[in-house]
Design a protein around this motif. Structure first.
Motif, PDB file in Angstrom:
ATOM      1  N   GLU A   1       0.832  -1.015   0.088  1.00  0.00           N
ATOM      2  CA  GLU A   1       0.135  -0.132  -0.020  1.00  0.00           C
ATOM      3  C   GLU A   1       0.772   1.142   0.121  1.00  0.00           C
ATOM      4  O   GLU A   1       1.689   1.437   1.004  1.00  0.00           O
ATOM      5  CB  GLU A   1      -0.993  -0.090   1.250  1.00  0.00           C
ATOM      6  CG  GLU A   1      -1.575   1.276   1.547  1.00  0.00           C
ATOM      7  CD  GLU A   1      -2.312   1.197   2.882  1.00  0.00           C
ATOM      8  OE1 GLU A   1      -2.617   2.409   3.252  1.00  0.00           O
ATOM      9  OE2 GLU A   1      -2.253   0.438   3.601  1.00  0.00           O
ATOM     10  N   ARG A   2       0.695   2.035  -1.026  1.00  0.00           N
ATOM     11  CA  ARG A   2       1.560   3.152  -1.128  1.00  0.00           C
ATOM     12  C   ARG A   2       1.182   4.318   0.113  1.00  0.00           C
ATOM     13  O   ARG A   2      -0.011   4.549   0.365  1.00  0.00           O
ATOM     14  CB  ARG A   2       1.325   3.923  -2.287  1.00  0.00           C
ATOM     15  CG  ARG A   2       1.935   3.126  -3.720  1.00  0.00           C
ATOM     16  CD  ARG A   2       2.391   3.903  -4.653  1.00  0.00           C
ATOM     17  NE  ARG A   2       3.163   3.274  -5.726  1.00  0.00           N
ATOM     18  CZ  ARG A   2       4.648   3.296  -5.633  1.00  0.00           C
ATOM     19  NH1 ARG A   2       5.130   3.896  -4.691  1.00  0.00           N
ATOM     20  NH2 ARG A   2       5.327   2.609  -6.549  1.00  0.00           N
ATOM     21  N   LEU A   3       2.178   4.843   0.684  1.00  0.00           N
ATOM     22  CA  LEU A   3       1.900   5.897   1.626  1.00  0.00           C
ATOM     23  C   LEU A   3       2.135   7.331   1.155  1.00  0.00           C
ATOM     24  O   LEU A   3       2.696   7.524   0.412  1.00  0.00           O
ATOM     25  CB  LEU A   3       3.060   5.576   2.867  1.00  0.00           C
ATOM     26  CG  LEU A   3       3.093   4.373   3.269  1.00  0.00           C
ATOM     27  CD1 LEU A   3       4.320   4.218   4.470  1.00  0.00           C
ATOM     28  CD2 LEU A   3       1.917   3.725   4.087  1.00  0.00           C
ATOM     29  N   PRO A   4       1.405   8.188   1.861  1.00  0.00           N
ATOM     30  CA  PRO A   4       1.373   9.659   1.325  1.00  0.00           C
ATOM     31  C   PRO A   4       2.764  10.115   1.148  1.00  0.00           C
ATOM     32  O   PRO A   4       3.128  10.966   0.783  1.00  0.00           O
ATOM     33  CB  PRO A   4       0.502  10.270   2.406  1.00  0.00           C
ATOM     34  CG  PRO A   4      -0.599   9.210   2.774  1.00  0.00           C
ATOM     35  CD  PRO A   4       0.395   8.058   2.744  1.00  0.00           C
ATOM     36  N   GLY A   5       3.499   9.684   2.233  1.00  0.00           N
ATOM     37  CA  GLY A   5       4.915  10.421   2.354  1.00  0.00           C
ATOM     38  C   GLY A   5       6.055   9.694   1.733  1.00  0.00           C
ATOM     39  O   GLY A   5       7.145  10.039   1.810  1.00  0.00           O
ATOM     40  N   GLY A   6       5.595   8.804   0.910  1.00  0.00           N
ATOM     41  CA  GLY A   6       6.608   8.135   0.127  1.00  0.00           C
ATOM     42  C   GLY A   6       6.926   6.583   0.544  1.00  0.00           C
ATOM     43  O   GLY A   6       6.679   6.402   2.003  1.00  0.00           O
ATOM     44  N   GLY A   7       7.097   5.633  -0.207  1.00  0.00           N
ATOM     45  CA  GLY A   7       7.303   4.180   0.188  1.00  0.00           C
ATOM     46  C   GLY A   7       6.180   3.368   0.041  1.00  0.00           C
ATOM     47  O   GLY A   7       4.815   4.049  -0.204  1.00  0.00           O
TER      48      GLY A   7
END
Length: 413
Positions: A206-212
């Motif tokens: 799952e992509r995170l808003p802050g990256g990664g």
């Protein structure tokens, strides 16, 4: 004459990355050198650990014994999981570790092995497996944050003053992994954006808003391939000693390994080195390290760690470690910081330095297979925070109150 058992004990303080080079060419590790290679990177961090060390430090000496037991428990299992999945534990930070996967496999396989290891770390380190936190003593629960990245890694063997060599591991792959670990919630694995395409076919995320990308599970996996320790020979003894702090060597050679965990009054220096990068020419990096060693050793200090995180390379040093301890170690620490700052400035390098003084737990963490000597406690955490403030502000060196009070008779603050 050194025995095989003593040789194995020395080798446990050095990563396989170094001992493997010694096997290929004994002299290669005792001269300035640089190497670049593809690798997968894992950074594991025990969240809640800083609060725990500060709390247990207030219960000295019982707190020190309890903390040593927790360290043996957690880090021993952590090292076992990493090496069982083929990773090389290259560096320990006070509350975590850095591991690399490298060698003859494609980078996609190395990255997937690191991801599988991260998932295994979360499974084996789950708090419910270790029992609830001590509510009566208000002991916080410990969880692990894991970041995984992949790409080019640069290693440098630099230094050599008084025969002491340092291993610097840096590069874009470490930077991306540090960012991923910083984004990871406690108890989770986050894969760097740059590494995700390498493992996306085998992972759910799952992509995170802050990256990664937060790892949700695996849909495919590789069979385990444990790390194979390189063969040792008695001829490697002196080369191994060159990578081990004198504080460890003094105790090992005196047969006092049971005394490696102790509370000591020390002065701690955290030195951020923002201009030491993977693309720094080797002669420049060598000049930097020799300048730091020369300045520090003049005041009989010791380097305990040279590591890299999202903020760049950081060197940790201390005054007051065995076999050298002085009443004026706070003054020596402040003067060493001044000498390091001046020497690096003359070479065109910036540095932010934090200096603190007080009691710290000086202990070997890890397992019989892989361990490292480190310092823990509130003054260590405070030194790191002062270093960060020095980097962000206009003062290149910041000291705590204890250092100021002990050294103000001879130094101006």
């Amino acid at each position: 004459m050194i025995t095989t058992a003593a040789l194995e004990e020395l080798a446990s303080y050095v990563p396989a990355l170094v001992t493997r080079r010694m096997t290929d060419d004994l002299g290669a590790t005792l001269a300035p050198s640089i190497e670049r290679f593809p690798a997968a990177v894992l950074i594991a961090d025990l969240s809640g650990f800083t609060a725990l060390t500060e709390q247990l430090a207030q219960r000295s000496p019982a707190g020190a014994e309890e903390l040593t037991h927790i360290l043996d428990l957690y880090f021993g299992h952590l090292v076992g999981v990493v090496t069982g999945h083929g990773g090389d534990v290259v560096k320990f930070a006070g509350d975590g570790l850095l591991a690399l996967w490298y060698g003859d496999e494609p980078l996609e396989h190395l990255a997937l092995r690191a991801v599988q290891c991260g998932l295994a770390v979360q499974m084996i380190m789950a708090p419910e497996l270790w029992g609830p936190p001590d509510a009566a003593a208000q002991t916080p629960a410990l969880k692990v944050r894991v970041g995984v990245g992949a790409g080019e890694v640069t290693t440098m063997h630099i230094g050599g003053v008084f025969g002491r060599w340092e291993l610097l591991v840096t590069g874009e792959a470490l930077t991306q992994t540090g960012r991923a670990e910083a984004q990871a919630p406690s108890g989770e694995v986050v894969i760097a954006d740059e590494a995700w395409p390498l493992v996306a076919g085998a992972c759910l995320g799952e992509r995170l808003p802050g990256g990664g990308v937060r790892l949700r599970g695996l849909v495919d996996s590789l069979p385990l391939r444990p790390l194979v320790a390189p063969p040792l020979s008695l001829a490697m003894a002196d080369a191994l000693r060159a990578y081990i702090p004198k504080a460890i060597l003094a105790r090992l050679e005196a047969g006092q390994t049971n005394w490696l965990a102790e509370q000591r009054r020390v002065s701690v220096l955290f030195v951020n080195l923002p201009d030491l990068r993977a693309d720094t020419p080797l002669p420049r990096a060598q000049a930097l390290m020799r300048a730091i060693q020369t300045a520090l050793y003049r005041f009989e200090g010791s380097i305990t760690r040279l590591g890299t995180d999202a903020k760049g390379p950081t060197l940790v040093a201390a005054l007051g470690l065995p076999p050298l301890s002085h009443e004026d170690d706070p003054e020596r620490g402040a003067m060493a910081a001044l000498a390091i700052s001046r020497a690096l400035g003359e070479l065109g390098f910036r540095a932010g330095i934090g200096v603190t003084t007080g009691r710290a737990l000086c202990v070997a963490v890890g397992s019989l297979a892989r361990r490292e000597y480190t310092l823990m406690g509130p003054i260590v955490n405070r030194s790191a925070r002062l270093m960060q403030a020095a980097v962000a502000g206009s003062a290149p060196i910041l000291c705590d109150e204890a250092t100021y009070r002990a050294a103000r008779g001879r130094l101006s603050f």
